[in-house]
Design a protein around this motif. Structure first.
Motif, PDB file in Angstrom:
ATOM      1  N   CYS A 192       0.844  -1.186   0.000  1.00 19.60           N
ATOM      2  CA  CYS A 192       0.000   0.000   0.000  1.00 19.60           C
ATOM      3  C   CYS A 192       0.885   1.244   0.000  1.00 19.60           C
ATOM      4  CB  CYS A 192      -0.892  -0.020   1.238  1.00 19.60           C
ATOM      5  SG  CYS A 192      -1.852   1.485   1.467  1.00 19.60           S
ATOM      6  N   GLU A 252      -4.185  -7.443  -0.864  1.00 21.18           N
ATOM      7  CA  GLU A 252      -4.846  -8.684  -1.246  1.00 21.18           C
ATOM      8  C   GLU A 252      -5.678  -8.436  -2.489  1.00 21.18           C
ATOM      9  OE1 GLU A 252      -7.186 -10.366   1.880  1.00 21.18           O
ATOM     10  OE2 GLU A 252      -5.652  -9.941   3.383  1.00 21.18           O
ATOM     11  N   ARG A 269      -8.888  -8.632  -4.568  1.00 23.93           N
ATOM     12  CA  ARG A 269     -10.322  -8.779  -4.318  1.00 23.93           C
ATOM     13  C   ARG A 269     -10.883  -9.690  -5.398  1.00 23.93           C
ATOM     14  NH1 ARG A 269     -13.636  -3.366  -3.216  1.00 23.93           N
ATOM     15  NH2 ARG A 269     -13.308  -3.019  -5.425  1.00 23.93           N
ATOM     16  N   MET A 325      -6.606  -4.723  -2.520  1.00 24.11           N
ATOM     17  CA  MET A 325      -7.142  -4.106  -1.305  1.00 24.11           C
ATOM     18  C   MET A 325      -6.090  -3.962  -0.220  1.00 24.11           C
ATOM     19  SD  MET A 325     -10.747  -6.028  -0.660  1.00 24.11           S
ATOM     20  CE  MET A 325      -9.903  -7.422   0.046  1.00 24.11           C
ATOM     21  N   CYS A 326      -6.165  -2.830   0.467  1.00 23.26           N
ATOM     22  CA  CYS A 326      -5.418  -2.623   1.703  1.00 23.26           C
ATOM     23  C   CYS A 326      -6.459  -2.599   2.813  1.00 23.26           C
ATOM     24  CB  CYS A 326      -4.640  -1.309   1.681  1.00 23.26           C
ATOM     25  SG  CYS A 326      -3.851  -0.965   3.273  1.00 23.26           S
ATOM     26  N   LYS A 327      -6.473  -3.626   3.633  1.00 22.71           N
ATOM     27  CA  LYS A 327      -7.469  -3.704   4.698  1.00 22.71           C
ATOM     28  C   LYS A 327      -7.215  -2.651   5.779  1.00 22.71           C
ATOM     29  CE  LYS A 327      -8.874  -8.452   4.111  1.00 22.71           C
ATOM     30  NZ  LYS A 327      -9.069  -9.749   4.753  1.00 22.71           N
ATOM     31  N   LYS A 356      -8.460   0.548   4.287  1.00 19.29           N
ATOM     32  CA  LYS A 356      -9.795   0.363   3.705  1.00 19.29           C
ATOM     33  C   LYS A 356      -9.900   1.010   2.324  1.00 19.29           C
ATOM     34  CE  LYS A 356     -12.038  -0.095   8.142  1.00 19.29           C
ATOM     35  NZ  LYS A 356     -13.070   0.388   9.054  1.00 19.29           N
ATOM     36  N   ALA A 364      -9.225   0.218  -2.056  1.00 14.26           N
ATOM     37  CA  ALA A 364      -9.043  -0.754  -3.127  1.00 14.26           C
ATOM     38  C   ALA A 364      -8.444  -0.037  -4.326  1.00 14.26           C
ATOM     39  CB  ALA A 364     -10.376  -1.387  -3.501  1.00 14.26           C
ATOM     40  N   ILE A 381     -13.329   0.908   0.584  1.00 17.75           N
ATOM     41  CA  ILE A 381     -13.998  -0.388   0.686  1.00 17.75           C
ATOM     42  C   ILE A 381     -14.807  -0.441   1.974  1.00 17.75           C
ATOM     43  CG2 ILE A 381     -12.348  -1.659  -0.716  1.00 17.75           C
ATOM     44  CD1 ILE A 381     -11.063  -2.709   1.812  1.00 17.75           C
ATOM     45  N   THR A 441     -16.285  -2.756   5.015  1.00 15.61           N
ATOM     46  CA  THR A 441     -16.041  -4.000   5.723  1.00 15.61           C
ATOM     47  C   THR A 441     -17.322  -4.408   6.421  1.00 15.61           C
ATOM     48  OG1 THR A 441     -15.252  -2.887   7.699  1.00 15.61           O
ATOM     49  CG2 THR A 441     -13.602  -3.483   6.041  1.00 15.61           C
TER      50      THR A 441
END
Length: 58
Positions: free
Chosen positions: A11, A19, A21, A28-30, A33, A35, A53, A55
């Motif tokens: 990121c 990850e 999607r 995605m960077c969790k 948040k 994408a 994104i 959650t």
């Protein structure tokens, strides 16, 4: 997109892991948040191009 490339990319904000999607191929960077889109197999790692994104906790 090459899975090894996903392992190398991070990121641009937090330098955390990304990850793929499964629904649309965005990265995605969790933590942040966000994408990041992938266009013609090229990841677009610009914050301005990222989409927020949702959650399950939101």
């Amino acid at each position: 997109m090459d899975p090894q490339l996903i392992d190398i990319l991070v990121c641009p904000i937090c330098k955390g892991p990304l990850e793929k999607r499964p629904t649309d191929g965005f990265l995605m960077c969790k933590a942040d948040k966000l994408a990041f889109p992938v266009r013609d197999g090229i990841p677009i790692m610009l914050v301005e191009q990222a989409e927020p994104i949702q959650t399950s906790n939101d």
